[in-house]
Design a protein around this motif. Structure first.
Motif, PDB file in Angstrom:
ATOM      1  N   ALA A  12       0.506  -0.742   0.182  1.00 26.89           N
ATOM      2  CA  ALA A  12       0.098   0.323  -0.041  1.00 26.89           C
ATOM      3  C   ALA A  12       0.393   1.523  -0.203  1.00 26.89           C
ATOM      4  O   ALA A  12       0.314   2.233  -0.067  1.00 26.89           O
ATOM      5  N   GLN A  13       2.276   1.365  -0.157  1.00 27.78           N
ATOM      6  CA  GLN A  13       2.935   2.283   0.296  1.00 27.78           C
ATOM      7  C   GLN A  13       3.210   3.246  -1.171  1.00 27.78           C
ATOM      8  O   GLN A  13       2.725   2.109  -1.880  1.00 27.78           O
ATOM      9  N   THR A  14       3.439   4.337  -1.064  1.00 30.26           N
ATOM     10  CA  THR A  14       3.537   5.136  -2.024  1.00 30.26           C
ATOM     11  C   THR A  14       4.781   6.638  -1.741  1.00 30.26           C
ATOM     12  O   THR A  14       4.078   6.664  -0.825  1.00 30.26           O
ATOM     13  N   VAL A  15       5.046   6.842  -2.373  1.00 30.54           N
ATOM     14  CA  VAL A  15       6.074   8.102  -2.180  1.00 30.54           C
ATOM     15  C   VAL A  15       5.119   9.327  -2.139  1.00 30.54           C
ATOM     16  O   VAL A  15       4.575   9.454  -2.805  1.00 30.54           O
ATOM     17  N   GLY A  16       5.453   9.962  -1.081  1.00 31.36           N
ATOM     18  CA  GLY A  16       4.463  10.706  -0.524  1.00 31.36           C
ATOM     19  C   GLY A  16       3.211  11.421   0.381  1.00 31.36           C
ATOM     20  O   GLY A  16       3.055  11.749   1.469  1.00 31.36           O
ATOM     21  N   MET A  17       3.155   9.919   0.559  1.00 35.38           N
ATOM     22  CA  MET A  17       2.200   9.509   1.462  1.00 35.38           C
ATOM     23  C   MET A  17       2.390   9.564   3.174  1.00 35.38           C
ATOM     24  O   MET A  17       4.003  10.477   3.581  1.00 35.38           O
ATOM     25  N   GLY A  18       1.155  10.197   3.442  1.00 37.33           N
ATOM     26  CA  GLY A  18       1.049  11.439   5.078  1.00 37.33           C
ATOM     27  C   GLY A  18       2.279  12.987   4.727  1.00 37.33           C
ATOM     28  O   GLY A  18       1.730  13.227   5.790  1.00 37.33           O
ATOM     29  N   ALA A  19       2.378  13.053   3.972  1.00 40.68           N
ATOM     30  CA  ALA A  19       2.886  13.969   3.622  1.00 40.68           C
ATOM     31  C   ALA A  19       2.040  15.691   3.831  1.00 40.68           C
ATOM     32  O   ALA A  19       2.437  15.959   4.913  1.00 40.68           O
ATOM     33  N   LYS A  45      11.370  11.406   5.899  1.00 35.70           N
ATOM     34  CA  LYS A  45      11.530  11.410   4.195  1.00 35.70           C
ATOM     35  C   LYS A  45      11.298  10.995   3.392  1.00 35.70           C
ATOM     36  O   LYS A  45      11.473  10.834   1.926  1.00 35.70           O
ATOM     37  N   ILE A  46      11.808   9.003   3.812  1.00 34.92           N
ATOM     38  CA  ILE A  46      11.303   8.388   2.771  1.00 34.92           C
ATOM     39  C   ILE A  46      10.030   8.230   2.572  1.00 34.92           C
ATOM     40  O   ILE A  46       9.836   8.051   1.559  1.00 34.92           O
ATOM     41  N   ALA A  52      11.298   5.922  -4.466  1.00 38.61           N
ATOM     42  CA  ALA A  52      10.563   4.624  -4.317  1.00 38.61           C
ATOM     43  C   ALA A  52      11.240   3.509  -4.143  1.00 38.61           C
ATOM     44  O   ALA A  52      10.353   2.398  -3.206  1.00 38.61           O
ATOM     45  N   GLU A  53      12.663   3.792  -4.423  1.00 43.54           N
ATOM     46  CA  GLU A  53      13.422   2.335  -4.773  1.00 43.54           C
ATOM     47  C   GLU A  53      13.434   2.271  -3.237  1.00 43.54           C
ATOM     48  O   GLU A  53      13.633   0.423  -2.412  1.00 43.54           O
ATOM     49  N   ASN A  56      10.117   1.127  -1.296  1.00 43.14           N
ATOM     50  CA  ASN A  56       9.343  -0.101  -1.578  1.00 43.14           C
ATOM     51  C   ASN A  56      10.466  -1.229  -0.917  1.00 43.14           C
ATOM     52  O   ASN A  56       9.576  -2.597  -0.995  1.00 43.14           O
ATOM     53  N   THR A  57      11.293  -1.309  -0.688  1.00 42.96           N
ATOM     54  CA  THR A  57      11.632  -2.207   0.411  1.00 42.96           C
ATOM     55  C   THR A  57      11.203  -3.233   1.225  1.00 42.96           C
ATOM     56  O   THR A  57      10.192  -2.016   2.346  1.00 42.96           O
ATOM     57  N   THR A  58      11.058  -4.197   1.971  1.00 45.99           N
ATOM     58  CA  THR A  58      10.088  -4.538   2.966  1.00 45.99           C
ATOM     59  C   THR A  58      11.035  -4.000   4.004  1.00 45.99           C
ATOM     60  O   THR A  58       9.860  -3.886   5.772  1.00 45.99           O
ATOM     61  N   THR A  59      11.998  -4.209   4.683  1.00 47.48           N
ATOM     62  CA  THR A  59      12.506  -3.114   5.869  1.00 47.48           C
ATOM     63  C   THR A  59      11.469  -2.001   5.428  1.00 47.48           C
ATOM     64  O   THR A  59      12.116  -0.839   7.064  1.00 47.48           O
ATOM     65  N   MET A  60      12.039  -0.922   4.713  1.00 41.60           N
ATOM     66  CA  MET A  60      11.393   0.793   5.368  1.00 41.60           C
ATOM     67  C   MET A  60       9.852   0.911   5.061  1.00 41.60           C
ATOM     68  O   MET A  60       8.963   1.149   5.770  1.00 41.60           O
ATOM     69  N   SER A  61       9.203  -0.723   3.838  1.00 49.50           N
ATOM     70  CA  SER A  61       7.788  -0.062   3.489  1.00 49.50           C
ATOM     71  C   SER A  61       6.523  -0.632   4.541  1.00 49.50           C
ATOM     72  O   SER A  61       5.893   0.418   4.934  1.00 49.50           O
ATOM     73  N   GLN A  62       7.460  -1.187   5.225  1.00 48.44           N
ATOM     74  CA  GLN A  62       6.140  -1.473   6.982  1.00 48.44           C
ATOM     75  C   GLN A  62       5.601  -1.321   7.604  1.00 48.44           C
ATOM     76  O   GLN A  62       5.654  -0.351   8.214  1.00 48.44           O
ATOM     77  N   PRO A  63       7.534  -0.454   8.053  1.00 44.85           N
ATOM     78  CA  PRO A  63       7.321   0.469   9.284  1.00 44.85           C
ATOM     79  C   PRO A  63       6.911   2.147   9.068  1.00 44.85           C
ATOM     80  O   PRO A  63       5.868   2.428   9.162  1.00 44.85           O
TER      81      PRO A  63
END
Length: 178
Positions: A12-19, A45-46, A52-53, A56-63
């Motif tokens: 469900a992640q996308t760059v800009g989410m939450g901004a 910031k991420i 996006a790269e 989209n890593t699991t390490t970043m997308s989950q948190p």
């Protein structure tokens, strides 16, 4: 009438989410700042800027999804228009279950964030250690998916792993079998 809060999982992640909500709500910006302190990295910031790269890593997308979902929950709980909404039940898709636990008061924000970060790291390490992939199949019933997996297996690993809804099943396994 019952109210349910359902939280998304990875994907469900996308760059800009939450901004946009962090700009409009100081409490949301503070939540992202708190996440940065807990994790010792600039998740804010991420999420807001990418790339996006990395997001989209699991390490970043989950948190990232956990914090963004918690931020939306914060707005629901504090906005005059929605503060009366209290969930009778909470649920989440995959890692969204951790946000559901947080929303239900079963775990703290800090513990939930640390758990999904560790979960993401473990899942990323497992993915990096193998030549595997996942494929989403749409329009097939479980018995047909299992039959296709049996035919594609040829001594390799391939199994149905996510039964998302009727007619939408994800299989996972070795690159060749998938």
């Amino acid at each position: 009438m019952k109210t349910a809060f359902l939280f998304p999982g990875q994907g469900a992640q996308t760059v800009g989410m939450g901004a946009d909500i962090a700009q409009a709500y100081p409490s949301v910006a503070a939540l992202f700042d708190r996440a940065n302190e807990i994790l010792g990295l600039d998740l804010k910031k991420i999420c807001f800027e990418g790339p996006a790269e990395r997001l989209n890593t699991t390490t970043m997308s989950q948190p990232a999804i956990f914090v963004t979902s918690a931020a939306l929950l914060e707005i629901l709980q504090t906005s005059a228009a929605t503060a009366h909404l209290k969930p009778d039940v909470t649920a989440g898709l995959s890692m969204g279950e951790y946000t559901a636990l947080y929303a239900a008061g079963a775990i703290s924000f800090e513990d939930g964030l640390r758990l999904v970060h560790k979960r993401g790291q473990a899942m990323q390490a497992a993915a990096d250690a193998t030549q595997g992939t996942m494929v989403s199949l749409i329009g097939l019933e479980e018995d047909k998916v299992r039959q296709l997996c049996d035919e594609a297996r040829q001594g390799e690993l391939i199994e149905p792993v996510n039964f998302n809804c009727p007619g939408q099943i994800v299989v996972s396994g070795s690159l060749g079998a998938c």
